[in-house]
Write an enzyme that holds these catalytic residues in place. Structure first.
Site, PDB file in Angstrom:
ATOM      1  N   CYS A 194       0.827  -1.216   0.000  1.00 47.11           N
ATOM      2  CA  CYS A 194       0.000   0.000   0.000  1.00 47.11           C
ATOM      3  C   CYS A 194       0.860   1.264   0.000  1.00 47.11           C
ATOM      4  O   CYS A 194       0.664   2.161  -0.816  1.00 47.11           O
ATOM      5  CB  CYS A 194      -0.935  -0.002   1.208  1.00 47.11           C
ATOM      6  SG  CYS A 194      -1.839   1.525   1.401  1.00 47.11           S
ATOM      7  N   CYS A 214      -1.311   1.656  -3.236  1.00 41.74           N
ATOM      8  CA  CYS A 214      -2.326   2.716  -3.066  1.00 41.74           C
ATOM      9  C   CYS A 214      -1.755   4.132  -2.990  1.00 41.74           C
ATOM     10  O   CYS A 214      -2.237   5.041  -3.660  1.00 41.74           O
ATOM     11  CB  CYS A 214      -3.126   2.477  -1.793  1.00 41.74           C
ATOM     12  SG  CYS A 214      -3.467   0.754  -1.432  1.00 41.74           S
ATOM     13  N   LYS A 245       0.279   5.323  -6.082  1.00 40.02           N
ATOM     14  CA  LYS A 245      -0.717   5.330  -7.176  1.00 40.02           C
ATOM     15  C   LYS A 245      -1.609   6.565  -7.083  1.00 40.02           C
ATOM     16  O   LYS A 245      -1.811   7.275  -8.062  1.00 40.02           O
ATOM     17  CB  LYS A 245      -1.533   4.037  -7.091  1.00 40.02           C
ATOM     18  CG  LYS A 245      -2.640   3.837  -8.093  1.00 40.02           C
ATOM     19  CD  LYS A 245      -3.968   4.461  -7.746  1.00 40.02           C
ATOM     20  CE  LYS A 245      -4.553   4.079  -6.421  1.00 40.02           C
ATOM     21  NZ  LYS A 245      -5.077   2.740  -6.340  1.00 40.02           N
ATOM     22  N   TYR A 275      -8.564  -3.534 -11.549  1.00 40.85           N
ATOM     23  CA  TYR A 275      -8.275  -2.265 -10.895  1.00 40.85           C
ATOM     24  C   TYR A 275      -6.982  -1.641 -11.427  1.00 40.85           C
ATOM     25  O   TYR A 275      -6.937  -0.471 -11.779  1.00 40.85           O
ATOM     26  CB  TYR A 275      -7.990  -2.470  -9.405  1.00 40.85           C
ATOM     27  CG  TYR A 275      -9.091  -2.826  -8.465  1.00 40.85           C
ATOM     28  CD1 TYR A 275      -9.646  -4.089  -8.425  1.00 40.85           C
ATOM     29  CD2 TYR A 275      -9.525  -1.878  -7.535  1.00 40.85           C
ATOM     30  CE1 TYR A 275     -10.613  -4.418  -7.489  1.00 40.85           C
ATOM     31  CE2 TYR A 275     -10.488  -2.200  -6.591  1.00 40.85           C
ATOM     32  CZ  TYR A 275     -11.027  -3.470  -6.580  1.00 40.85           C
ATOM     33  OH  TYR A 275     -11.967  -3.784  -5.652  1.00 40.85           O
ATOM     34  N   GLU A 289      -6.673   1.714 -13.630  1.00 43.95           N
ATOM     35  CA  GLU A 289      -6.144   2.899 -12.958  1.00 43.95           C
ATOM     36  C   GLU A 289      -4.903   3.419 -13.679  1.00 43.95           C
ATOM     37  O   GLU A 289      -4.765   4.631 -13.913  1.00 43.95           O
ATOM     38  CB  GLU A 289      -5.814   2.585 -11.497  1.00 43.95           C
ATOM     39  CG  GLU A 289      -7.059   2.341 -10.659  1.00 43.95           C
ATOM     40  CD  GLU A 289      -6.781   2.077  -9.183  1.00 43.95           C
ATOM     41  OE1 GLU A 289      -7.718   2.211  -8.392  1.00 43.95           O
ATOM     42  OE2 GLU A 289      -5.640   1.722  -8.816  1.00 43.95           O
ATOM     43  N   HIS A 294     -27.102  21.416  -1.972  1.00 47.17           N
ATOM     44  CA  HIS A 294     -27.173  21.989  -3.314  1.00 47.17           C
ATOM     45  C   HIS A 294     -26.198  23.150  -3.493  1.00 47.17           C
ATOM     46  O   HIS A 294     -26.021  23.921  -2.553  1.00 47.17           O
ATOM     47  CB  HIS A 294     -28.616  22.493  -3.532  1.00 47.17           C
ATOM     48  CG  HIS A 294     -28.862  22.998  -4.902  1.00 47.17           C
ATOM     49  ND1 HIS A 294     -28.963  22.160  -5.991  1.00 47.17           N
ATOM     50  CD2 HIS A 294     -29.025  24.262  -5.368  1.00 47.17           C
ATOM     51  CE1 HIS A 294     -29.181  22.884  -7.074  1.00 47.17           C
ATOM     52  NE2 HIS A 294     -29.220  24.164  -6.728  1.00 47.17           N
ATOM     53  N   GLU A 314     -26.154  15.273  -4.464  1.00 53.02           N
ATOM     54  CA  GLU A 314     -27.554  15.507  -4.098  1.00 53.02           C
ATOM     55  C   GLU A 314     -28.494  14.614  -4.907  1.00 53.02           C
ATOM     56  O   GLU A 314     -29.599  14.305  -4.476  1.00 53.02           O
ATOM     57  CB  GLU A 314     -27.931  16.983  -4.264  1.00 53.02           C
ATOM     58  CG  GLU A 314     -27.985  17.476  -5.684  1.00 53.02           C
ATOM     59  CD  GLU A 314     -28.391  18.958  -5.769  1.00 53.02           C
ATOM     60  OE1 GLU A 314     -29.465  19.301  -5.246  1.00 53.02           O
ATOM     61  OE2 GLU A 314     -27.624  19.758  -6.340  1.00 53.02           O
TER      62      GLU A 314
HETATM   63  P1  NDP Z   1      -7.659  -8.058 -10.834  1.00 52.17           P
HETATM   64  O1  NDP Z   1      -7.832  -9.450 -10.390  1.00 52.17           O
HETATM   65  O2  NDP Z   1      -8.569  -6.993 -10.373  1.00 52.17           O
HETATM   66  O3  NDP Z   1      -7.682  -8.017 -12.427  1.00 52.17           O
HETATM   67  C1  NDP Z   1      -6.877  -8.847 -13.204  1.00 52.17           C
HETATM   68  C2  NDP Z   1      -7.213  -8.585 -14.644  1.00 52.17           C
HETATM   69  O4  NDP Z   1      -6.313  -9.299 -15.488  1.00 52.17           O
HETATM   70  C3  NDP Z   1      -8.620  -9.045 -15.010  1.00 52.17           C
HETATM   71  O5  NDP Z   1      -9.154  -8.127 -15.913  1.00 52.17           O
HETATM   72  C4  NDP Z   1      -8.362 -10.391 -15.661  1.00 52.17           C
HETATM   73  O6  NDP Z   1      -9.327 -10.714 -16.630  1.00 52.17           O
HETATM   74  C5  NDP Z   1      -7.038 -10.158 -16.358  1.00 52.17           C
HETATM   75  N1  NDP Z   1      -6.248 -11.367 -16.535  1.00 52.17           N
HETATM   76  C6  NDP Z   1      -5.947 -12.301 -15.603  1.00 52.17           C
HETATM   77  N2  NDP Z   1      -5.149 -13.261 -16.154  1.00 52.17           N
HETATM   78  C7  NDP Z   1      -4.962 -12.912 -17.434  1.00 52.17           C
HETATM   79  C8  NDP Z   1      -4.253 -13.496 -18.503  1.00 52.17           C
HETATM   80  N3  NDP Z   1      -3.593 -14.648 -18.369  1.00 52.17           N
HETATM   81  N4  NDP Z   1      -4.271 -12.885 -19.710  1.00 52.17           N
HETATM   82  C9  NDP Z   1      -4.962 -11.726 -19.876  1.00 52.17           C
HETATM   83  N5  NDP Z   1      -5.660 -11.123 -18.903  1.00 52.17           N
HETATM   84  C10 NDP Z   1      -5.654 -11.706 -17.686  1.00 52.17           C
HETATM   85  O7  NDP Z   1      -6.139  -7.748 -10.504  1.00 52.17           O
HETATM   86  P2  NDP Z   1      -5.299  -6.415 -10.411  1.00 52.17           P
HETATM   87  O8  NDP Z   1      -3.924  -6.861 -10.703  1.00 52.17           O
HETATM   88  O9  NDP Z   1      -5.872  -5.329 -11.253  1.00 52.17           O
HETATM   89  O10 NDP Z   1      -5.472  -5.992  -8.895  1.00 52.17           O
HETATM   90  C11 NDP Z   1      -5.222  -6.938  -7.846  1.00 52.17           C
HETATM   91  C12 NDP Z   1      -5.987  -6.585  -6.600  1.00 52.17           C
HETATM   92  O11 NDP Z   1      -5.400  -5.455  -6.009  1.00 52.17           O
HETATM   93  C13 NDP Z   1      -7.427  -6.192  -6.835  1.00 52.17           C
HETATM   94  O12 NDP Z   1      -8.275  -7.311  -6.881  1.00 52.17           O
HETATM   95  C14 NDP Z   1      -7.714  -5.314  -5.660  1.00 52.17           C
HETATM   96  O13 NDP Z   1      -8.152  -6.114  -4.596  1.00 52.17           O
HETATM   97  C15 NDP Z   1      -6.382  -4.704  -5.334  1.00 52.17           C
HETATM   98  N6  NDP Z   1      -6.337  -3.303  -5.789  1.00 52.17           N
HETATM   99  C16 NDP Z   1      -7.265  -2.406  -5.311  1.00 52.17           C
HETATM  100  C17 NDP Z   1      -7.255  -1.106  -5.721  1.00 52.17           C
HETATM  101  C18 NDP Z   1      -8.276  -0.162  -5.199  1.00 52.17           C
HETATM  102  O14 NDP Z   1      -8.922  -0.456  -4.211  1.00 52.17           O
HETATM  103  N7  NDP Z   1      -8.487   1.003  -5.819  1.00 52.17           N
HETATM  104  C19 NDP Z   1      -6.257  -0.613  -6.669  1.00 52.17           C
HETATM  105  C20 NDP Z   1      -5.360  -1.632  -7.129  1.00 52.17           C
HETATM  106  C21 NDP Z   1      -5.413  -2.914  -6.692  1.00 52.17           C
HETATM  107  P3  NDP Z   1     -10.717 -11.422 -16.238  1.00 52.17           P
HETATM  108  O15 NDP Z   1     -11.578 -10.380 -15.639  1.00 52.17           O
HETATM  109  O16 NDP Z   1     -11.206 -11.930 -17.558  1.00 52.17           O
HETATM  110  O17 NDP Z   1     -10.361 -12.525 -15.300  1.00 52.17           O
END
Ligand code: NDP
Length: 453
Positions: free
Chosen positions: A43, A48, A51, A178, A182, A436, A441
């Protein structure tokens, strides 16, 4: 008792581990913590915090343009990555120092070493020392993973972004979660030519479909070349560190960089877990009960390494519940229901509770929603639209979900989250007087359902 060096040994100095160590020490327990990287964890050091600072940096680009519409004679010059990343580095150093100071002030002994379990009460440190603890808490977090793809090592992962010497001219971001979404917004805002491949039909799987659709539209409007249903077919090294990528959409292009944001995995390797017999789940996570206790009674685990809800504030809650349970004799399960969260996409997303599609699968619902151009950006001539949406149970009238796509949606959802966690009905929202003129709102002035489903 006497043969234990500590009442608690924490492995991992991220948000969860540091909180557990400090609060346990506050009960009078003798506590130590080992961290082999920088204090603060994902984080603070590579997630976080940096970022969000990058989100701020990237948004100035639009702010300068809007300021002109509001009468200011300003123009954006060039963005200087070197200057910003030096400032960012200094801020992270400061925060890491704060974490260390807090641990010292709580009288937690810090080992800047790698630690692994030797038996249910013994931790082996990487300098050869062994220490014994009544309880061991594993809070080692997670790490980004690359997909199983030839030459995947040519791509970066999110950890690498914070250490970039210079910004790439162009980047391909792979993933629709995410992190992918982002960073697509951040890098686009900083002037990088961003292409994003996501294999699915829509970004941000699992969130409200209507909200995801508006976010995807907004990202495209701002300049991200988002390609859905698209994956890498082949990637090879090109000249000067660039990467040539052939996409399943027929594209063949050289990018200065590739970022894999394809998910994260729990950090359970090389912790001695198998030898001690700690149960590991199918995703590599440490299996725990509602009190964060593993199958080995003296060993507990919290945060991303347990792969429950992988968010910093949840790890902190799990830490507090662990201390309450183990050190205050008050068994406290962690409440993982109705967690508000924000995705710092551009446009920003704040969300809590059930998506429309998940709620419809469960019970009859009434959907209240409005989408409009907010005052500030509309005045500046931007086409940005916001969404305010409530998913309401037809039977109980309780608000089951709230989804906001708007500037500052993260700030708004924190407040709405209190009402929804308290069990507010649509009528409770209705009897609240509007503030407002604001965007929020609209949440208390949604009169007629847009659909019953
Ligand atoms: P996520 O699990 O959210 O997303 C992974 C993405 O990669 C999905 O779109 C998935 O597709 C895709 N994917 C997975 N494997 C492959 C592959 N082999 N080839 C192509 N695409 C693939 O992971 P993140 O890395 O984005 O984030 C990890 C975690 O970190 C989040 O779940 C969250 O909990 C935390 N986080 C939270 C944030 C916040 O609160 N603002 C900010 C950043 C991270 P599909 O959907 O089809 O499986």
């Amino acid at each position: 008792m006497a043969d234990f060096d500590y009442d608690l040994f924490v492995i991992g100095g991220g948000s969860g581990g540091v909180r557990a160590a400090r609060v346990a020490a506050g009960t009078g327990a003798r506590v130590a913590l080992a961290e082999d990287s920088r204090m603060g964890g994902t984080c603070v050091i590579r997630g976080c915090v940096p970022k969000k600072l990058m989100v701020f940096a990237s948004a100035y680009h639009e702010d300068f343009a809007d300021a002109r519409a509001f009468g200011w004679d300003v123009a954006a010059g060039d963005f200087d990555w070197t200057r910003f990343s030096a400032q960012l580095g200094a801020e992270l150093d400061r925060l890491e120092g704060v974490y260390r100071k807090l641990l010292h002030a709580s009288q937690v002994e810090i080992f800047d070493l790698r630690a692994r379990l030797a038996d249910p009460h013994t931790v082996a440190l990487s300098d050869g020392r062994r220490v014994r603890a009544k309880h061991i808490l594993i809070a080692t977090g997670g790490r980004p993973v690359r997909p199983a793809l030839a030459n995947a090592h040519l791509g970066m992962v999110s950890d690498d972004l914070f250490a970039m010497q210079r910004l790439p001219g162009s980047i391909l971001i792979v993933g629709g979660g995410y992190i992918a979404c982002e960073f697509a917004g951040i890098l686009n805002g900083l002037g990088v030519d961003v292409t994003q491949f996501h294999r699915g039909a829509q970004i941000l799987r699992g969130f409200d479909d209507e909200a995801c659709g508006l976010i995807a539209d907004g990202m495209r409007d701002k300049g991200v070349d988002l390609r859905l249903g698209t994956d890498i077919v082949e990637m090879t090294q090109a000249d000067a560190g660039a990467v040539r990528v052939m996409g399943s959409d027929g594209s063949d292009r050289i990018y200065d960089a590739v970022l894999f944001a394809t998910g994260r995995s729990p950090n359970t390797a090389d912790l001695g877990l198998e030898a001690v017999g700690v149960a590991i789940g199918s995703r590599g996570e440490i299996v725990v009960d509602a009190y964060s206790q593993t199958n080995i009674p003296s060993v507990f685990a919290i945060g991303d390494v347990t792969d429950r809800v992988t968010l910093t504030p949840v790890a902190i809650r799990e830490a507090m519940a662990f201390v309450e349970t183990v050190f205050r004799g008050n068994p406290t399960p962690v409440d993982h229901d109705l967690i508000p969260s924000a995705v710092f996409t551009q446009p920003e997303f704040g969300t809590i509770g059930l998506s429309e599609q998940a709620a419809r699968a469960r019970e009859p619902v009434a959907i209240y929603a409005t989408s409009f151009r907010p005052m500030q950006s509309a005045f500046a001539g931007r086409a940005d639209r916001v969404l305010m949406k409530l998913v309401v149970s037809q039977a109980t009238r309780r608000v089951l979900g709230c989804h906001i796509v708007a500037p500052q949606a993260g700030e708004m959802i924190q407040m709405v989250g209190i009402a929804i966690k308290m069990g507010a009905t649509k009528e409770d929202f209705d009897r609240t007087v509007a503030v407002h003129p604001t965007m929020a709102e609209e949440l208390v002035t949604l009169k007629t359902p847009v659909r019953m489903a």
